[in-house]
Scaffold this active site. Sequence first.
Site, short mmCIF file in Angstrom:
data_model
loop_
_atom_site.label_atom_id
_atom_site.label_comp_id
_atom_site.label_asym_id
_atom_site.label_seq_id
_atom_site.Cartn_x
_atom_site.Cartn_y
_atom_site.Cartn_z
CG HIS A 154 -2.22 -0.94 1.02
ND1 HIS A 154 -3.29 -0.57 0.73
CD2 HIS A 154 -2.11 -2.29 1.22
CE1 HIS A 154 -3.99 -1.67 0.68
NE2 HIS A 154 -3.35 -2.77 1.10
CG ASP A 196 0.78 9.30 0.86
OD1 ASP A 196 0.69 8.16 1.32
OD2 ASP A 196 0.03 10.24 1.42
#
Length: 460
Positions: free
Chosen positions: A154, A357
């Site tokens: 992720h 991110d």
Amino acid sequence: MSRLIVVSNRLPALGKGVAAGGLAVALDAALKDKGGLWLGWSGKTSDAPGPAQVHTEGAVTYAALDLTAEDVAGYYDGISNSVLWPLCHYRADLLEYNRADMDRYMAVNGKFADALVPMLRPDDLVWVHDYHLIPLAEALRERGVQNRIGYFHHIPWPAHDLFRALPRARCFLQAMLAYDVVGLQTRADARNLREALDARRHDLEETIAPRGTRIGAYPISIDTAAFVARARRARDLPRIRELHQRFGPRDMVIGVDRLDYSKGLPERLRAFEQLLENHAGLHNRVSFLQITPASRSGIEGYDRIQQEVAERAGRLNASYGTLDWVPVRYINRAFSHSLLAGLYRLSKVGLVTPLRDGMNLVAKEYVAAQDPEDPGVLVLSQFAGAAAEMQGALIVNPHDVEEVATALARALTMPVEERRDRHAAMMRRLTAFPVAVWAKSYLADLEAAQRRVSPATDPG
């Protein structure tokens, strides 16, 4: 039909009155559709953990595994949060490694494997989530498991030159080869992993997987329709109406992030201060609401960023605030998804500027929450995975304070026609690729993988 087995560091809080995130909702829906099991750490510690505690709701079984305090210190606080997280977010300077933690990290993955093996059926699909459990497939293969096993990463996967800073990097690459499908958020992340594998191919022995492991980009998303509906309903929440009256004619810029050094919070506050310095006409006309629930404490990088952000917000307010205007509202607590959806809809600008991110679902939630007739503008870091999809945003380099300040000024004065066009383009993407499509796409590739055959039983 094959069952789905989901394994993650923590179990979701579904059914406990807590607003579950999009990932938990999507995985739970996939589990209910196929039937299956979700295994994760209970969040509790015990001096002598027993077998996983199992409870069943309909077609889904949830198995909660307790860990010892030593397990948590080495596996979670140590390798996961003090090695893998900073490395994958390009902060090798914050890496704190020791061999005892690595031994514990591997041992806890072994505990997950031991808990899962007795519950597996031969045709189950196993889907492992995130960096806490990278070695899990290898541990399962060592215990004779031949099921199709997938992994989803992720967070970002670092460039190869940076990945080499990871102690025992070869072991992590070898562990990846025990999976049938490895999913990452972006094509760049997938390319980084392939380059790391290619660079070490001469000393990696794919002893368990004679075929190649499939590596691909599967950008995660949100439950778009549900979030649009939540934002519409949130307009009528008493708290949102009260805030609307309190802000009055002022425009609101909103940021929502966990307290983490990867989120670029000091740089973001510097950019907002630069905006006020460059545009005196915006004084008393714009306010910045930064919602930042505390995440991890007791780890040097997190404690330092908490102090720096609080001090910078305080100085900014002291320099620019007036009796009736507080430029920055900095809040260290979590809010419900409904209240957040209402705040997104109320805000003229969504400021999402992480230094790095994997995806950043706040960017997608902000877009989905907008009124399409009068939408706000998303200012988005080029280093967020979402930037590859949210092309209607104003894309910025979060390290360039002047560039972010200029983008804020542009967003606050952008004509409604341009705002509508940009919003519509992003909504087309979010509508076509909600989180359910992400899950189905990944699982289709995992189901298509051939089952592994151990050398001892290989008929050829």
